[in-house]
Design a protein around this motif. Structure first.
Motif, PDB file in Angstrom:
ATOM      1  N   VAL A 167       0.838  -1.202   0.000  1.00  0.00           N
ATOM      2  CA  VAL A 167       0.000   0.000   0.000  1.00  0.00           C
ATOM      3  C   VAL A 167       0.875   1.255   0.000  1.00  0.00           C
ATOM      4  CG1 VAL A 167      -1.647   1.361   1.352  1.00  0.00           C
ATOM      5  CG2 VAL A 167      -1.973  -1.110   1.110  1.00  0.00           C
ATOM      6  N   ALA A 168       1.898   1.259   0.838  1.00  0.00           N
ATOM      7  CA  ALA A 168       2.809   2.404   0.906  1.00  0.00           C
ATOM      8  C   ALA A 168       3.510   2.634  -0.430  1.00  0.00           C
ATOM      9  CB  ALA A 168       3.837   2.186   2.012  1.00  0.00           C
ATOM     10  N   LEU A 169       3.871   1.540  -1.108  1.00  0.00           N
ATOM     11  CA  LEU A 169       4.511   1.658  -2.423  1.00  0.00           C
ATOM     12  C   LEU A 169       3.580   2.336  -3.416  1.00  0.00           C
ATOM     13  CD1 LEU A 169       6.686   1.012  -4.552  1.00  0.00           C
ATOM     14  CD2 LEU A 169       5.651  -1.262  -4.779  1.00  0.00           C
ATOM     15  N   MET A 170       2.309   1.944  -3.435  1.00  0.00           N
ATOM     16  CA  MET A 170       1.352   2.530  -4.368  1.00  0.00           C
ATOM     17  C   MET A 170       1.135   4.014  -4.083  1.00  0.00           C
ATOM     18  SD  MET A 170       0.918   0.041  -6.285  1.00  0.00           S
ATOM     19  CE  MET A 170       1.740  -1.531  -5.997  1.00  0.00           C
ATOM     20  N   ILE A 171       1.111   4.366  -2.813  1.00  0.00           N
ATOM     21  CA  ILE A 171       0.953   5.775  -2.449  1.00  0.00           C
ATOM     22  C   ILE A 171       2.146   6.584  -2.946  1.00  0.00           C
ATOM     23  CG2 ILE A 171       0.866   7.387  -0.505  1.00  0.00           C
ATOM     24  CD1 ILE A 171      -0.767   5.252   1.002  1.00  0.00           C
ATOM     25  N   ASP A 172       3.342   6.032  -2.783  1.00  0.00           N
ATOM     26  CA  ASP A 172       4.546   6.713  -3.275  1.00  0.00           C
ATOM     27  C   ASP A 172       4.483   6.931  -4.783  1.00  0.00           C
ATOM     28  OD1 ASP A 172       5.618   6.824  -0.754  1.00  0.00           O
ATOM     29  OD2 ASP A 172       6.953   5.102  -1.010  1.00  0.00           O
ATOM     30  N   ILE A 173       3.961   5.940  -5.510  1.00  0.00           N
ATOM     31  CA  ILE A 173       3.864   6.046  -6.967  1.00  0.00           C
ATOM     32  C   ILE A 173       2.906   7.164  -7.361  1.00  0.00           C
ATOM     33  CG2 ILE A 173       3.073   4.845  -9.045  1.00  0.00           C
ATOM     34  CD1 ILE A 173       4.077   2.243  -7.687  1.00  0.00           C
ATOM     35  N   VAL A 174       1.783   7.250  -6.664  1.00  0.00           N
ATOM     36  CA  VAL A 174       0.817   8.313  -6.952  1.00  0.00           C
ATOM     37  C   VAL A 174       1.455   9.678  -6.733  1.00  0.00           C
ATOM     38  CG1 VAL A 174      -1.370   9.357  -6.244  1.00  0.00           C
ATOM     39  CG2 VAL A 174      -1.187   6.873  -6.423  1.00  0.00           C
ATOM     40  N   GLU A 175       2.116   9.842  -5.609  1.00  0.00           N
ATOM     41  CA  GLU A 175       2.694  11.136  -5.269  1.00  0.00           C
ATOM     42  C   GLU A 175       3.864  11.500  -6.178  1.00  0.00           C
ATOM     43  OE1 GLU A 175       3.592  10.697  -1.136  1.00  0.00           O
ATOM     44  OE2 GLU A 175       1.522  11.096  -0.507  1.00  0.00           O
ATOM     45  N   ALA A 176       4.613  10.493  -6.642  1.00  0.00           N
ATOM     46  CA  ALA A 176       5.794  10.760  -7.472  1.00  0.00           C
ATOM     47  C   ALA A 176       5.453  11.019  -8.932  1.00  0.00           C
ATOM     48  CB  ALA A 176       6.761   9.583  -7.386  1.00  0.00           C
ATOM     49  N   ASN A 177       4.199  10.771  -9.320  1.00  0.00           N
ATOM     50  CA  ASN A 177       3.837  10.915 -10.727  1.00  0.00           C
ATOM     51  C   ASN A 177       2.796  12.003 -10.973  1.00  0.00           C
ATOM     52  OD1 ASN A 177       5.139   8.647 -12.569  1.00  0.00           O
ATOM     53  ND2 ASN A 177       4.787   7.774 -10.536  1.00  0.00           N
TER      54      ASN A 177
END
Length: 232
Positions: A38-48
């Motif tokens: 879940v944390a990985l997916m959140i990072d992807i959203v914020e980084a893109n």
């Protein structure tokens, strides 16, 4: 490492509280096993480009309307300016039992996607909403039982199964499922990972194929998020 560590912590907490479930169920019912993903997916959203978007991850705000059922609970929802951008479901499968649970996982994944896209067609998320991204990720224990083919049924089947399933292990069947979910356009991306219990110390894992690997999943998800960010 996070998956196996969270699982062990949950089991220890259950034991300390005196409310341990039978077998390994205590490690499952805590609901924290997939927090690392879940944390990985959140990072992807914020980084893109969508750091300002609403990223929902708590139960009270994770339901979407269905077509064949009233609602469906997801693991992550991304909403931007009232538009549904993405919905992701995450599952894990740890032994000792793989037979019935694997079939249940397949039925859930297929049914969820069919229900979602029918609801989308009927305007459940808005009539002019761009096609959202939906993803399905499963983490399967790499163990002797998951690597071996299921025992064949003695009774003769009325019709033969598709050849790709003949002699396929549970890990291979998960990979086949995930590949077909993408090829049939039921999900924007799927991911099937395997990892042994010893990975709590090493972080070892393996992709089951290129199409269903974590890099392919992340790339597809990141691309969709970037496209939404470009819309403004």
């Amino acid at each position: 490492m996070a998956f196996w560590g969270n699982r062990q912590k949950a089991l220890e907490a259950k034991l300390e509280s005196g409310k341990a479930d039978i077998g390994e169920r205590g490690a499952v019912t805590s609901g924290t096993n997939m927090d690392g993903f879940v944390a990985l997916m959140i990072d992807i959203v914020e980084a893109n480009g969508l750091a300002h978007a609403e990223i929902h991850r708590t139960k009270g705000v994770l339901t979407l309307p269905g077509f064949f059922r009233p609602t469906k609970l997801w693991d992550i929802l991304v909403i931007n300016k009232g538009r549904l951008v993405a919905a992701i479901e995450m599952k894990s499968h740890v032994g000792p039992s793989f037979s019935n649970n694997a079939n249940n996982r397949a039925e859930e994944a297929i049914g969820t996607a069919h229900d979602f896209w029918t609801a989308y067609r009927e305007g459940a998320f808005g009539m002019d909403t761009p096609r959202p991204f939906i993803g399905w990720l499963v983490m399967v224990e790499d163990a002797h039982r998951s690597r071996r083919p299921p025992k064949g049924r003695k009774a003769k089947a009325h019709f033969p199964m598709f050849p790709e399933f003949v002699g396929a292990s549970y890990l291979e069947r998960y990979d086949i499922l995930c590949q077909k979910l993408v090829r049939e356009n039921l999900y924007g991306a799927t991911c099937a990972l395997s990892s042994p219990r010893e990975a709590v110390d090493t972080g070892d894992y393996a992709d089951l194929s290129e199409l269903t690997g974590i890099r392919s999943f992340v790339s597809a998800f990141a691309g969709h998020i970037a496209a939404e960010a470009a819309r403004g």
